[in-house]
Motif scaffolding. Structure first.
Motif, PDB file in Angstrom:
ATOM      1  N   ILE A   1       0.838  -1.202   0.000  1.00  0.00           N
ATOM      2  CA  ILE A   1       0.000   0.000   0.000  1.00  0.00           C
ATOM      3  C   ILE A   1       0.869   1.247   0.000  1.00  0.00           C
ATOM      4  O   ILE A   1       0.613   2.215  -0.731  1.00  0.00           O
ATOM      5  CB  ILE A   1      -0.938   0.001   1.221  1.00  0.00           C
ATOM      6  CG1 ILE A   1      -1.938  -1.155   1.127  1.00  0.00           C
ATOM      7  CG2 ILE A   1      -1.670   1.335   1.349  1.00  0.00           C
ATOM      8  CD1 ILE A   1      -2.723  -1.395   2.404  1.00  0.00           C
ATOM      9  N   LEU A   2       1.912   1.232   0.810  1.00  0.00           N
ATOM     10  CA  LEU A   2       2.779   2.391   0.936  1.00  0.00           C
ATOM     11  C   LEU A   2       3.505   2.719  -0.358  1.00  0.00           C
ATOM     12  O   LEU A   2       3.672   3.898  -0.704  1.00  0.00           O
ATOM     13  CB  LEU A   2       3.809   2.154   2.040  1.00  0.00           C
ATOM     14  CG  LEU A   2       3.364   2.421   3.468  1.00  0.00           C
ATOM     15  CD1 LEU A   2       4.457   2.018   4.442  1.00  0.00           C
ATOM     16  CD2 LEU A   2       3.014   3.890   3.655  1.00  0.00           C
ATOM     17  N   PHE A   3       3.959   1.702  -1.091  1.00  0.00           N
ATOM     18  CA  PHE A   3       4.739   1.957  -2.298  1.00  0.00           C
ATOM     19  C   PHE A   3       3.956   2.810  -3.291  1.00  0.00           C
ATOM     20  O   PHE A   3       4.514   3.716  -3.910  1.00  0.00           O
ATOM     21  CB  PHE A   3       5.168   0.635  -2.946  1.00  0.00           C
ATOM     22  CG  PHE A   3       6.270  -0.074  -2.208  1.00  0.00           C
ATOM     23  CD1 PHE A   3       7.159   0.634  -1.416  1.00  0.00           C
ATOM     24  CD2 PHE A   3       6.410  -1.451  -2.295  1.00  0.00           C
ATOM     25  CE1 PHE A   3       8.181  -0.003  -0.731  1.00  0.00           C
ATOM     26  CE2 PHE A   3       7.434  -2.103  -1.608  1.00  0.00           C
ATOM     27  CZ  PHE A   3       8.317  -1.380  -0.823  1.00  0.00           C
ATOM     28  N   ASN A   4       2.670   2.523  -3.461  1.00  0.00           N
ATOM     29  CA  ASN A   4       1.856   3.334  -4.363  1.00  0.00           C
ATOM     30  C   ASN A   4       1.674   4.752  -3.828  1.00  0.00           C
ATOM     31  O   ASN A   4       1.762   5.726  -4.574  1.00  0.00           O
ATOM     32  CB  ASN A   4       0.487   2.678  -4.576  1.00  0.00           C
ATOM     33  CG  ASN A   4       0.581   1.418  -5.419  1.00  0.00           C
ATOM     34  OD1 ASN A   4       1.414   1.324  -6.305  1.00  0.00           O
ATOM     35  ND2 ASN A   4      -0.273   0.440  -5.138  1.00  0.00           N
ATOM     36  N   ALA A   5       1.438   4.862  -2.521  1.00  0.00           N
ATOM     37  CA  ALA A   5       1.245   6.179  -1.913  1.00  0.00           C
ATOM     38  C   ALA A   5       2.522   7.000  -1.959  1.00  0.00           C
ATOM     39  O   ALA A   5       2.483   8.226  -2.138  1.00  0.00           O
ATOM     40  CB  ALA A   5       0.760   6.026  -0.473  1.00  0.00           C
ATOM     41  N   LEU A   6       3.665   6.347  -1.812  1.00  0.00           N
ATOM     42  CA  LEU A   6       4.935   7.071  -1.803  1.00  0.00           C
ATOM     43  C   LEU A   6       5.251   7.675  -3.161  1.00  0.00           C
ATOM     44  O   LEU A   6       5.932   8.704  -3.242  1.00  0.00           O
ATOM     45  CB  LEU A   6       6.062   6.142  -1.359  1.00  0.00           C
ATOM     46  CG  LEU A   6       6.055   5.784   0.136  1.00  0.00           C
ATOM     47  CD1 LEU A   6       7.077   4.694   0.428  1.00  0.00           C
ATOM     48  CD2 LEU A   6       6.314   7.006   1.007  1.00  0.00           C
ATOM     49  N   ASN A   7       4.747   7.072  -4.236  1.00  0.00           N
ATOM     50  CA  ASN A   7       4.933   7.689  -5.549  1.00  0.00           C
ATOM     51  C   ASN A   7       4.213   9.033  -5.610  1.00  0.00           C
ATOM     52  O   ASN A   7       4.753  10.014  -6.138  1.00  0.00           O
ATOM     53  CB  ASN A   7       4.427   6.766  -6.648  1.00  0.00           C
ATOM     54  CG  ASN A   7       5.379   5.613  -6.928  1.00  0.00           C
ATOM     55  OD1 ASN A   7       6.583   5.732  -6.712  1.00  0.00           O
ATOM     56  ND2 ASN A   7       4.848   4.492  -7.382  1.00  0.00           N
ATOM     57  N   LEU A   8       2.995   9.088  -5.080  1.00  0.00           N
ATOM     58  CA  LEU A   8       2.275  10.361  -5.032  1.00  0.00           C
ATOM     59  C   LEU A   8       2.993  11.345  -4.119  1.00  0.00           C
ATOM     60  O   LEU A   8       3.099  12.536  -4.430  1.00  0.00           O
ATOM     61  CB  LEU A   8       0.833  10.152  -4.553  1.00  0.00           C
ATOM     62  CG  LEU A   8      -0.007  11.420  -4.370  1.00  0.00           C
ATOM     63  CD1 LEU A   8      -0.073  12.227  -5.667  1.00  0.00           C
ATOM     64  CD2 LEU A   8      -1.410  11.071  -3.885  1.00  0.00           C
ATOM     65  N   GLU A   9       3.516  10.848  -2.994  1.00  0.00           N
ATOM     66  CA  GLU A   9       4.253  11.727  -2.076  1.00  0.00           C
ATOM     67  C   GLU A   9       5.434  12.381  -2.784  1.00  0.00           C
ATOM     68  O   GLU A   9       5.688  13.577  -2.623  1.00  0.00           O
ATOM     69  CB  GLU A   9       4.745  10.931  -0.885  1.00  0.00           C
ATOM     70  CG  GLU A   9       5.545  11.772   0.113  1.00  0.00           C
ATOM     71  CD  GLU A   9       6.298  10.921   1.107  1.00  0.00           C
ATOM     72  OE1 GLU A   9       6.040  11.064   2.308  1.00  0.00           O
ATOM     73  OE2 GLU A   9       7.162  10.114   0.672  1.00  0.00           O
ATOM     74  N   ARG A  10       6.153  11.607  -3.587  1.00  0.00           N
ATOM     75  CA  ARG A  10       7.297  12.168  -4.292  1.00  0.00           C
ATOM     76  C   ARG A  10       6.885  13.256  -5.272  1.00  0.00           C
ATOM     77  O   ARG A  10       7.570  14.264  -5.431  1.00  0.00           O
ATOM     78  CB  ARG A  10       8.064  11.059  -5.028  1.00  0.00           C
ATOM     79  CG  ARG A  10       8.981  10.262  -4.091  1.00  0.00           C
ATOM     80  CD  ARG A  10       9.198   8.854  -4.589  1.00  0.00           C
ATOM     81  NE  ARG A  10      10.082   8.045  -3.762  1.00  0.00           N
ATOM     82  CZ  ARG A  10       9.904   7.712  -2.479  1.00  0.00           C
ATOM     83  NH1 ARG A  10       8.867   8.188  -1.808  1.00  0.00           N
ATOM     84  NH2 ARG A  10      10.757   6.931  -1.836  1.00  0.00           N
ATOM     85  N   ILE A  11       5.740  13.073  -5.932  1.00  0.00           N
ATOM     86  CA  ILE A  11       5.245  14.087  -6.866  1.00  0.00           C
ATOM     87  C   ILE A  11       4.858  15.356  -6.116  1.00  0.00           C
ATOM     88  O   ILE A  11       5.151  16.476  -6.558  1.00  0.00           O
ATOM     89  CB  ILE A  11       4.054  13.531  -7.667  1.00  0.00           C
ATOM     90  CG1 ILE A  11       4.537  12.406  -8.592  1.00  0.00           C
ATOM     91  CG2 ILE A  11       3.365  14.633  -8.471  1.00  0.00           C
ATOM     92  CD1 ILE A  11       3.412  11.603  -9.236  1.00  0.00           C
ATOM     93  N   VAL A  12       4.210  15.202  -4.957  1.00  0.00           N
ATOM     94  CA  VAL A  12       3.831  16.361  -4.143  1.00  0.00           C
ATOM     95  C   VAL A  12       5.069  17.093  -3.645  1.00  0.00           C
ATOM     96  O   VAL A  12       5.151  18.329  -3.717  1.00  0.00           O
ATOM     97  CB  VAL A  12       2.935  15.923  -2.968  1.00  0.00           C
ATOM     98  CG1 VAL A  12       2.751  17.067  -1.967  1.00  0.00           C
ATOM     99  CG2 VAL A  12       1.578  15.455  -3.483  1.00  0.00           C
ATOM    100  N   ILE A  13       6.053  16.347  -3.121  1.00  0.00           N
ATOM    101  CA  ILE A  13       7.292  16.952  -2.642  1.00  0.00           C
ATOM    102  C   ILE A  13       7.992  17.693  -3.775  1.00  0.00           C
ATOM    103  O   ILE A  13       8.479  18.822  -3.604  1.00  0.00           O
ATOM    104  CB  ILE A  13       8.226  15.877  -2.052  1.00  0.00           C
ATOM    105  CG1 ILE A  13       7.703  15.387  -0.706  1.00  0.00           C
ATOM    106  CG2 ILE A  13       9.646  16.414  -1.902  1.00  0.00           C
ATOM    107  CD1 ILE A  13       7.786  16.406   0.395  1.00  0.00           C
ATOM    108  N   ALA A  14       8.064  17.055  -4.939  1.00  0.00           N
ATOM    109  CA  ALA A  14       8.714  17.685  -6.088  1.00  0.00           C
ATOM    110  C   ALA A  14       8.028  18.992  -6.452  1.00  0.00           C
ATOM    111  O   ALA A  14       8.691  20.001  -6.743  1.00  0.00           O
ATOM    112  CB  ALA A  14       8.706  16.727  -7.274  1.00  0.00           C
ATOM    113  N   ALA A  15       6.700  18.995  -6.456  1.00  0.00           N
ATOM    114  CA  ALA A  15       5.947  20.203  -6.805  1.00  0.00           C
ATOM    115  C   ALA A  15       6.164  21.308  -5.782  1.00  0.00           C
ATOM    116  O   ALA A  15       6.364  22.477  -6.146  1.00  0.00           O
ATOM    117  CB  ALA A  15       4.459  19.868  -6.916  1.00  0.00           C
ATOM    118  N   LEU A  16       6.112  20.965  -4.504  1.00  0.00           N
ATOM    119  CA  LEU A  16       6.340  21.962  -3.457  1.00  0.00           C
ATOM    120  C   LEU A  16       7.732  22.570  -3.580  1.00  0.00           C
ATOM    121  O   LEU A  16       7.906  23.790  -3.497  1.00  0.00           O
ATOM    122  CB  LEU A  16       6.161  21.322  -2.081  1.00  0.00           C
ATOM    123  CG  LEU A  16       4.744  20.944  -1.657  1.00  0.00           C
ATOM    124  CD1 LEU A  16       4.774  20.140  -0.365  1.00  0.00           C
ATOM    125  CD2 LEU A  16       3.883  22.179  -1.471  1.00  0.00           C
TER     126      LEU A  16
END
Length: 388
Positions: free
Chosen positions: A235-250
């Protein structure tokens, strides 16, 4: 640097909303929160929620606005461009893993509240398990229809301000099964008996607090488990991909925010009768930073679109890790260039350059350091031997 030319009409509307939000709050609002010791931007957060932007990743049937992940990327890039940054956004969007992993009852119970702005925190990091998540020791032991949780988490953004916590635990405490099936996720009430916390002393200038959280015989019902027992890492692996996109955007947006200050200063600051921006030593430094920011933006756009296309997790993971690396590195280089252009003036409160750089620097190491993104790319994309 203006609206990106590739924005859709929806994304232009997002940019206009953030511009309007910045006119009501802006950097002074963020700086005043930090100066006053406040740990949560309540007024701004509520306005974002009322406009539907905290429900971007949540389906409409659960009160969300069901925007694309590329729209999410644009929202956070624009927030960064206006200097409206807090790590609360990162933990909040990690909690949206309920969209993909929660059962129907959990979605009906929790997602409308999340979309309406109820703030949750996310807990994975431990004193001896930061980058190496396999060393997590916070245990969840089944007792009938409940689990008993004991352990400790650190660097938990906004825990004391949250209503709920998404917690990563180890359910295979004896280590008898495959280690990838040892971890389980739970939703826990912030005020559940047995939970205590203490704030950590941090050096960044941003409106949030980090906490050490202790769990002592915390009883959690089975119905609060997210997904199957042992499915936590998947579950985390999929969520962490979104986290990386959010971090990158910020990071990208914040880098562009401070970079724009450097460009403006280079045009206005006159030394020896000429604007300093006319000198190649200054102009080339800014031009290189500009190119790297634009290329990093394209990388993050591709990562978000790959997510929206439903590409396999390895493809999304490749682009998401590339984007996190590119955006945080480009943002830091752009911020450093802006500081250099300002010279001594960069230290002043009036210029508001020095206060931003620690946050950009932090995003190179948290919530995942850039060396680990390189390890991922080397192993998963290049087929090189595992290096850690």
């Amino acid at each position: 640097m203006g609206l990106d030319t590739e924005y859709t009409e929806t994304q232009r509307a997002i940019a206009r909303f953030v511009e309007s939000l910045a006119s009501r709050y802006g950097r002074k609002y963020i700086r005043d929160l930090v100066s006053s010791g406040a740990t949560f931007p309540h007024a701004m957060w509520n306005d974002i929620a009322q406009a539907g932007y905290l429900g971007m990743a949540i389906p409409e049937e659960f009160g969300g606005t069901a925007m694309s992940y590329d729209d999410v990327r644009v929202f956070f890039t624009e927030m960064g461009r206006h200097g409206l940054i807090t790590l609360h956004f990162v933990s909040y969007f990690m909690d949206c893993l309920l969209v993909g992993a929660g059962n129907q009852a959990m979605k009906e119970r929790y997602l409308p509240k999340l979309a309406a702005g109820e703030y949750w925190s996310f807990a994975i990091t431990e004193p001896s398990a930061g980058t190496n998540s396999f060393r997590i020791s916070t245990s969840a032991v089944r007792e009938g229809s409940n689990y008993r949780i004991n352990g400790q988490k650190v660097f938990i953004t906004g825990f004391a301000e949250s209503q709920k916590l998404v917690l990563v635990t180890k359910t295979d405490v004896k280590g008898t099964g495959p280690r990838k099936e040892a971890f389980t996720l739970f939703v826990i009430d912030r005020n559940a008996p047995g939970i205590t916390c203490t704030p950590m002393n941090m050096g960044t200038h941003s409106p949030e607090s980090q906490y050490i959280v202790f769990f002592e015989d915390v009883v959690v019902p089975e119905e609060n488990r997210i997904g199957a027992e042992g499915a936590g890492l998947e579950i985390l692996f999929n969520a962490l991909n979104l986290e990386r996109i959010v971090i990158a955007a910020l990071a990208l947006g914040l880098g562009e925010h401070v970079f724009a200050k450097g460009v403006a200063y280079a045009k206005d600051r006159v030394v020896f009768g000429e604007a300093i921006g006319s000198h190649q030593a200054v102009q080339h430094m800014l031009a290189r930073a500009f190119v790297k920011l634009r290329l990093a933006n394209l990388a993050n756009r591709e990562a978000a679109i790959a997510f929206d296309r439903g590409n396999d997790s390895r493809t999304v993971g490749m682009y998401a890790n590339m984007a996190k690396l590119a955006c945080t590195e480009a943002a830091f280089e752009a911020g450093d260039a802006a500081f250099q252009v300002h010279g001594g003036a960069g230290i002043t409160d009036e210029c508001d350059v020095a206060a931003i750089l620690p946050m950009i620097r932090t995003l190179r190491v948290a919530p995942i350091n850039n060396e680990m993104t390189l390890n991922y790319l080397g192993e998963k994309c290049l087929g090189l031997p595992k290096s850690y």
